[in-house]
Scaffold this motif. Structure first.
Motif, PDB file in Angstrom:
ATOM      1  N   MET C   1      37.846 -60.208 -11.954  1.00  0.00           N
ATOM      2  CA  MET C   1      37.484 -59.794 -10.673  1.00  0.00           C
ATOM      3  C   MET C   1      38.356 -58.647 -10.206  1.00  0.00           C
ATOM      4  SD  MET C   1      38.756 -61.690  -7.146  1.00  0.00           S
ATOM      5  CE  MET C   1      38.599 -60.624  -5.767  1.00  0.00           C
ATOM      6  N   ASN C   2      37.414 -57.847  -9.525  1.00  0.00           N
ATOM      7  CA  ASN C   2      37.953 -56.629  -9.140  1.00  0.00           C
ATOM      8  C   ASN C   2      38.695 -56.438  -7.580  1.00  0.00           C
ATOM      9  OD1 ASN C   2      38.414 -53.815  -8.292  1.00  0.00           O
ATOM     10  ND2 ASN C   2      36.338 -53.412  -8.105  1.00  0.00           N
ATOM     11  N   THR C   3      39.971 -56.551  -7.611  1.00  0.00           N
ATOM     12  CA  THR C   3      40.762 -56.632  -6.436  1.00  0.00           C
ATOM     13  C   THR C   3      40.552 -55.511  -5.556  1.00  0.00           C
ATOM     14  OG1 THR C   3      42.882 -55.916  -7.201  1.00  0.00           O
ATOM     15  CG2 THR C   3      42.342 -58.329  -7.185  1.00  0.00           C
ATOM     16  N   LEU C   4      40.163 -54.217  -6.207  1.00  0.00           N
ATOM     17  CA  LEU C   4      39.797 -52.966  -5.345  1.00  0.00           C
ATOM     18  C   LEU C   4      38.504 -52.860  -4.422  1.00  0.00           C
ATOM     19  CD1 LEU C   4      41.368 -50.655  -8.001  1.00  0.00           C
ATOM     20  CD2 LEU C   4      42.271 -51.232  -5.786  1.00  0.00           C
ATOM     21  N   TYR C   5      37.446 -53.787  -4.765  1.00  0.00           N
ATOM     22  CA  TYR C   5      36.244 -53.727  -4.299  1.00  0.00           C
ATOM     23  C   TYR C   5      36.495 -53.949  -2.672  1.00  0.00           C
ATOM     24  CZ  TYR C   5      31.484 -54.454  -2.706  1.00  0.00           C
ATOM     25  OH  TYR C   5      30.229 -54.401  -2.571  1.00  0.00           O
ATOM     26  N   ASN C   6      35.838 -53.124  -1.882  1.00  0.00           N
ATOM     27  CA  ASN C   6      35.573 -53.127  -0.476  1.00  0.00           C
ATOM     28  C   ASN C   6      37.180 -52.541   0.052  1.00  0.00           C
ATOM     29  OD1 ASN C   6      34.066 -52.770   1.574  1.00  0.00           O
ATOM     30  ND2 ASN C   6      34.382 -55.074   2.195  1.00  0.00           N
ATOM     31  N   ARG C   7      38.141 -52.042  -0.807  1.00  0.00           N
ATOM     32  CA  ARG C   7      39.462 -51.605  -0.320  1.00  0.00           C
ATOM     33  C   ARG C   7      39.340 -50.430   0.146  1.00  0.00           C
ATOM     34  NH1 ARG C   7      43.382 -54.447  -3.210  1.00  0.00           N
ATOM     35  NH2 ARG C   7      45.002 -52.961  -2.392  1.00  0.00           N
TER      36      ARG C   7
END
Lengths: 343, 343, 343
Positions: C1-7
């Protein structure tokens, strides 16, 4: 067969109701399948010219975005950086500019209103001259008389929330105070397209804020033909009562351009601001909205908060201003696809 | 093997006749298969930088359109909004700018002429400095000395209407009155490429409007080598007689930059306008055209109607100005493909 | 999972070390497979808005190029040509602008620093307000406090030449004289990200050039956590000795905005130029570099040659300024891909 192919769009009034409906249908389709629509590549490598005689926020953003989403590219052009002929300076004629641009582009968008003009109607004349010489579609991106893409977006937003059938629904199109001295285009387009499609339209404004008489006449004819209603009132209570939609927006008096010619643009603006400030009741508030049939709040943006509408209404649960703004993208994709790509 | 790969284009004189012919051939190919050519994607996702020290109409439109049609993107950059070093202000050197841009882009286009300069030749020096430091092609988008893409488009337009063989055909390149105080680049490029390819070139202008002596020498050498002719006349009748092509265009005197330095740009412009107005015969009219061999009327645009040419000639059946303007797109696609993509 | 998505990305300090490492890894990947990467189309037809309150050279070039290389399009927007609300003029609020833009775009980049602001920190507040209302990522393209993409590019350039492990390597971040009155953002970002990742950072400047105290505190905490070192010196010899990297850059005093408010921007600039000129030793020269451990010369560009660094050093074999500039492109592609496309 697509009757819209290679057609101009200066005002929705120039298109048939069927053509307007077809455009709206495609716009809803584009919204439903934003990056996955069969027409998503219909402007592949094509160039759309955007001429901004006046600056703009969402018109530029949404048109350039629309071209990108259809696989094409919109060029952002400002006449200050081009050598076009004007009354005062030598340069290229509209005839030559439009002919040459037609060799490069799939369409030409033009925005010209407010202080870029010397009299009301001059913007429309300029678009007509471009349309005369261009062999590709000329699309209004807002001019002094009309704003067809905004009108289509208004209807799209209304339908998103209140369904497709406008019969018996009342739209209050109401003047509002403010310091931004707006052109008539968005308001005139709204009352034209709404009377056309059968909405009951009540136009409300203080004495002295009459709009274009020809547009008034068309609205009456539209209402008669569509079975809707069109009335003008100068009383806020009468306007708000039982409205299903409220569209509150400032506009200038018909004296603006005369004053600008005689005493300069800045003086004309100050005069308008002074005149507008006399009508402090003319802001859309929760109190006024309480008279309505739980109306949706509409606006073409940018919203002049505190003058045209209170934060409470604009941020409230019945405000559909962002949905209308988003609709600009979808309707413009539909207009571009139908006039420039789909045969 | 493509000898043009990674080459600059500051003047067609820097390329061999074979290279020029190869470019024109590809340009005709691109025209024939505008959105269906095997090289249509040759700049896929590539960036081309366009530096406009001077504003422009069709150069910007056609270059940005060309990049789009090849699958790439042209960035429109104006030095007013960049912090480049100048004689007066700290900022980035051309060395650093060109080196960094070469890391991002597949090519760099530069337009610099007229009042952006302090002396004739300064624009060419700037392009040479960019070319020195850039590791990607530098393409002139018109500078004080040359306008190679215009020259290629002129030839393309001539060939569309009069065939490929220029032998024995006479081009009249004639000075015209006007208030726009034009640089020499389009005119010099035209006489260079035409003498190079074998057209008989007659350059006509009133006393005092001499062009760059080095260019004159090159034209003589070109004509000798190609078997064409090159002559200079100061008489309109002699110029127009039996011409097959007439290219009527204003240009400034060699005194412009001196006057601008001494008395300011506005004074220099007024002086040029005053000087030009003395030569009221120097407009291309139907009367003059009646002396020709039913000549085609050419112009690089934007046309200064009423000064450089009458509406009657410019709108007449032998005017090829829009075809030449369209050719800009095709030749620029060819230049970009050959210098930036095809190995 | 990409924790940077929409950051958002306002400062690298807001991201975890793992997130920074993931971004750098993707940036190296993009560099290795520039036009042949599986994520090359991840912004297909998407629009990224670039808001430039201040002009820029490479930030605009590299962001627009990054969007193009990922299949998308970056719109270049300048607030001078938009009707945004300010303290002095009516217009659209950030709330409305950010909400509407989120309907059109996949992300919003903002550059605001130097003379566009009235006090230090105002730019950061503006970005935070955009981030509050936007539902898509807001990316700093340099603001008064931070310049996260520059910080990431600095690290990428360092790693290209000196490997991935920063332990025991000394970075000298040194103030330099100059007439360009720079903001603190690039310098603060560099010392933050370097202390974060474990580089030994020595910050050197003349008395009076203190930076943001909160940033200083974060640097100390970063160094403690990463096992690196952070020290401040006011002596050049101490600074240069045994450095592995030298990053020489001018910045303004903390008094700039106060002076600008009281006596105007031009007076404030002149005061800064006068103050800076007192420190003529503070230029990066070959002599100073001879004290180092054959250090690499770093700079965020544009380089103010002759003031911040001599040509000899900047053009020398240990200069990595063009590699750092190129890295802007790759890290920005990685930031855009991770925050806007990869879920």
């Amino acid at each position: 067969m697509n009757t819209l192919y290679n057609r101009d769009l200066l005002c929705t009034q120039d298109w048939t109701v069927d053509e307007i409906e077809r455009t709206l249908e495609l716009a809803f389709d584009f919204k439903a399948r934003r990056f996955d629509h069969p027409l998503n590549n219909c402007l592949d490598r094509r160039t759309f010219f955007m001429f901004f005689y006046n600056p703009s926020v969402r018109t530029r953003q949404s048109f350039e975005c629309a071209a990108t989403e259809l696989g094409g590219h919109a060029q952002f052009l400002e006449p200050r950086s081009m050598r076009l002929k004007s009354a005062k300076t030598a340069g290229e004629t509209v005839q030559d500019a439009a002919n040459v641009m037609s060799r490069y582009a799939c369409g030409i968008g033009i925005r010209v209103l407010e202080t870029a003009l010397e009299y009301y109607g001059q913007g429309h004349e300029l678009l007509e001259e471009y349309a005369r010489w261009a062999s590709v579609p000329v699309i209004s991106m807002a001019h002094d008389r009309f704003h067809p893409c905004q009108g289509l977006a208004d209807i799209m937003g209304m339908r998103m929330h209140a369904g497709r059938d406008p019969r018996g629904k009342k739209l209050l199109q109401v003047w509002a105070q403010g310091a931004l001295v707006r052109s008539w285009c968005s308001v005139q387009e709204s009352i034209l397209i709404n009377t056309r499609l059968g909405t009951d339209v009540t136009l409300a404004y203080p004495e002295g804020y009459d709009l274009d008489p020809e547009v008034m006449r068309w609205c009456e004819e539209n209402a008669e033909e569509s079975g809707g209603r069109f009335e003008v009132v100068h009383d806020l209570e009468e306007g708000y009562r039982r409205a299903d939609f409220v569209y509150s927006r400032n506009w200038m008096t018909s004296g603006f351009y005369d004053t600008a010619r005689e005493r300069g643009v800045e003086a004309a603006k100050q005069r308008e601001i002074g005149l507008a400030a006399r009508h402090e009741d003319w802001t859309c508030t929760s109190e006024w909205m309480s008279l309505t049939n739980d109306a949706y709040f509409m606006h073409c943006g940018p919203v002049d908060r505190g003058a045209e509408v209170t934060d409470e209404v604009c941020d409230g649960p019945r405000s559909i201003v962002y949905d209308i703004a988003e609709s600009r993208l979808h309707v413009q994709k539909a207009v571009m696809a139908l006039t420039m790509a789909v045969r």
